[in-house]
Scaffold this motif. Structure first.
Motif, PDB file in Angstrom:
ATOM      1  N   LEU A 100      -9.835 -43.373  29.682  1.00 32.51           N
ATOM      2  CA  LEU A 100     -10.075 -42.244  28.789  1.00 32.51           C
ATOM      3  C   LEU A 100      -9.183 -41.038  29.103  1.00 32.51           C
ATOM      4  N   GLU A 101      -8.675 -40.987  30.332  1.00 29.85           N
ATOM      5  CA  GLU A 101      -7.798 -39.868  30.720  1.00 29.85           C
ATOM      6  C   GLU A 101      -6.558 -39.821  29.829  1.00 29.85           C
ATOM      7  N   GLU A 102      -6.188 -40.967  29.278  1.00 30.41           N
ATOM      8  CA  GLU A 102      -4.996 -41.027  28.425  1.00 30.41           C
ATOM      9  C   GLU A 102      -5.171 -40.184  27.163  1.00 30.41           C
ATOM     10  N   PHE A 103      -6.401 -39.947  26.752  1.00 34.98           N
ATOM     11  CA  PHE A 103      -6.648 -39.146  25.548  1.00 34.98           C
ATOM     12  C   PHE A 103      -6.033 -37.756  25.718  1.00 34.98           C
ATOM     13  N   ASP A 104      -6.359 -37.084  26.821  1.00 39.99           N
ATOM     14  CA  ASP A 104      -5.830 -35.731  27.049  1.00 39.99           C
ATOM     15  C   ASP A 104      -4.331 -35.750  27.287  1.00 39.99           C
ATOM     16  N   ARG A 105      -3.862 -36.751  28.012  1.00 39.99           N
ATOM     17  CA  ARG A 105      -2.413 -36.823  28.280  1.00 39.99           C
ATOM     18  C   ARG A 105      -1.645 -36.974  26.976  1.00 39.99           C
ATOM     19  N   GLU A 106      -2.132 -37.824  26.106  1.00 36.27           N
ATOM     20  CA  GLU A 106      -1.423 -38.057  24.845  1.00 36.27           C
ATOM     21  C   GLU A 106      -1.486 -36.821  23.958  1.00 36.27           C
ATOM     22  N   LEU A 107      -2.625 -36.165  23.966  1.00 34.83           N
ATOM     23  CA  LEU A 107      -2.777 -34.926  23.198  1.00 34.83           C
ATOM     24  C   LEU A 107      -1.752 -33.891  23.668  1.00 34.83           C
ATOM     25  N   GLU A 108      -1.605 -33.791  24.977  1.00 35.18           N
ATOM     26  CA  GLU A 108      -0.661 -32.819  25.531  1.00 35.18           C
ATOM     27  C   GLU A 108       0.784 -33.175  25.158  1.00 35.18           C
ATOM     28  N   ARG A 109       1.113 -34.466  25.211  1.00 29.97           N
ATOM     29  CA  ARG A 109       2.473 -34.889  24.841  1.00 29.97           C
ATOM     30  C   ARG A 109       2.767 -34.564  23.374  1.00 29.97           C
ATOM     31  N   TYR A 110       1.824 -34.834  22.510  1.00 27.80           N
ATOM     32  CA  TYR A 110       1.997 -34.511  21.085  1.00 27.80           C
ATOM     33  C   TYR A 110       2.235 -33.000  20.918  1.00 27.80           C
ATOM     34  N   HIS A 111       1.365 -32.207  21.548  1.00 30.01           N
ATOM     35  CA  HIS A 111       1.483 -30.752  21.396  1.00 30.01           C
ATOM     36  C   HIS A 111       2.846 -30.259  21.870  1.00 30.01           C
ATOM     37  N   LYS A 112       3.269 -30.730  23.029  1.00 28.23           N
ATOM     38  CA  LYS A 112       4.551 -30.297  23.598  1.00 28.23           C
ATOM     39  C   LYS A 112       5.687 -30.623  22.648  1.00 28.23           C
ATOM     40  N   MET A 113       5.702 -31.838  22.137  1.00 32.85           N
ATOM     41  CA  MET A 113       6.777 -32.286  21.257  1.00 32.85           C
ATOM     42  C   MET A 113       6.770 -31.485  19.964  1.00 32.85           C
ATOM     43  N   LEU A 114       5.607 -31.329  19.352  1.00 30.96           N
ATOM     44  CA  LEU A 114       5.538 -30.646  18.056  1.00 30.96           C
ATOM     45  C   LEU A 114       5.919 -29.176  18.213  1.00 30.96           C
ATOM     46  N   ASP A 115       5.493 -28.548  19.319  1.00 31.02           N
ATOM     47  CA  ASP A 115       5.875 -27.152  19.562  1.00 31.02           C
ATOM     48  C   ASP A 115       7.381 -27.060  19.776  1.00 31.02           C
ATOM     49  N   ALA A 116       7.930 -27.975  20.578  1.00 27.27           N
ATOM     50  CA  ALA A 116       9.379 -27.940  20.849  1.00 27.27           C
ATOM     51  C   ALA A 116      10.188 -28.129  19.565  1.00 27.27           C
TER      52      ALA A 116
END
Ligand SMILES: [Zn+2]
Length: 294
Positions: free
Chosen positions: A256-272
């Motif tokens: 389940l930890e992957e949920f937050d990690r993936e959310l963070e990766r999406y946010h970083k990419m979309l912001d960048a």
């Protein structure tokens, strides 16, 4: 006419359908279009607590053996979970399974993976037709796939799961909503181009791609390039190009930890990539909410 009778009369007239009414419920902040159940009832408890804490809804990929348990669990948490029925396109009983998943209230099918023929092979079309009839969406694995047991011979080929095979299906089944997992890794450009012209085709970016490209996040602007472009060669008046993406965590094996990690990766990419907030809201929930309420 008392309000209760009015409600029944409107429903009977077919003027309002239950999904339309349900649509008036507040949308969750996050919708995860790609999350695997590991078959352990304890996982469902952990998962629901997680989803509650971030106001999220997940499409839970559910094997037939887990269907009854999941159905009962979802009845208690209808605002947090929906079921995605897992099936193999090569299962001779696939059509019956689609019926069974539909009868159990599943809103989707998937994650479909590892077919013996290409995804767009005509022998699979009756399955897609049935899903279209039931307005179930289908999540397809696209691109590179893991090999957990290299010692065991397997009839699996990434070539049969190329994202371009979904182009045929999107055009042939216009009322079927298709989600390709992993944006066709590594065939990102193919995946994005067919999503550009097929309004019923979306992708998630779960898996290793956002890790592979973490030092080059603006790479994705070269893939989703057409925002605001006015040209006869691109669909007119479309939303931000990145809105061909929806959020998927690809949590599997109970991690389940992957949920937050993936959310963070999406946010970083979309912001960048400078994706505006309203477009990001659609990627994280709005688009899926609209599709699920169609
Ligand atoms: Zn998956």
């Amino acid at each position: 006419m008392n309000p209760r009778h009015w409600f029944d009369a409107v429903l009977l007239s077919g003027f309002l359908t239950l999904p339309t009414l349900w649509a008036q419920a507040p949308a969750p902040k996050i919708i995860d279009a790609h999350l695997h159940h590991n078959g352990d009832p304890a996982f469902l408890e952990k998962l629901t607590a997680k989803l509650d804490s971030v106001d999220a809804l997940a499409l839970l990929i559910t094997a037939p053996k887990d269907l009854e348990g999941v159905k009962a669990f979802i009845a208690k948490h209808p605002n947090r979970l929906m079921c995605d029925g897992e099936l193999s396109l090569d299962d001779p009983l696939a059509l019956e399974l689609v019926d069974r998943f539909h009868a159990a209230g599943c809103r989707g099918l998937g994650e479909v993976t590892s077919p013996l023929k290409n995804y767009d092979d005509r022998s699979y079309w009756p399955i897609y037709e049935r899903a279209e009839k039931y307005r179930m969406l289908i999540l397809f694995h696209t691109g590179i796939v893991n090999r957990m047991h290299p010692e065991i011979p397997a009839d699996i080929s990434v070539d049969r799961m190329r994202p371009l095979t979904l182009d045929t299906l999107a055009r042939r089944f216009p009322n079927l909503t298709i989600i390709g997992a992993h944006l066709g890794n590594p065939d990102y450009a193919d995946a994005a181009e067919i999503a550009r012209w097929n309004p019923n085709l979306y992708f998630d970016l779960s898996g290793s791609s956002l890790i592979k490209k973490q030092d080059d996040p603006t790479f994705w602007k070269t893939i989703f390039w057409w925002s605001g472009v006015v040209s006869p060669h691109t669909p007119a008046g479309g939303p931000n190009a990145f809105e061909r993406l929806v959020f998927g965590s690809d949590v599997f094996d109970g991690e389940l930890e992957e949920f937050d990690r993936e959310l963070e990766r999406y946010h970083k990419m979309l912001d960048a990539c400078g994706v505006p907030k309203p477009a990001q809201e659609n990627i994280f929930a709005g688009t899926m909410w609209r599709l699920l309420n169609k």
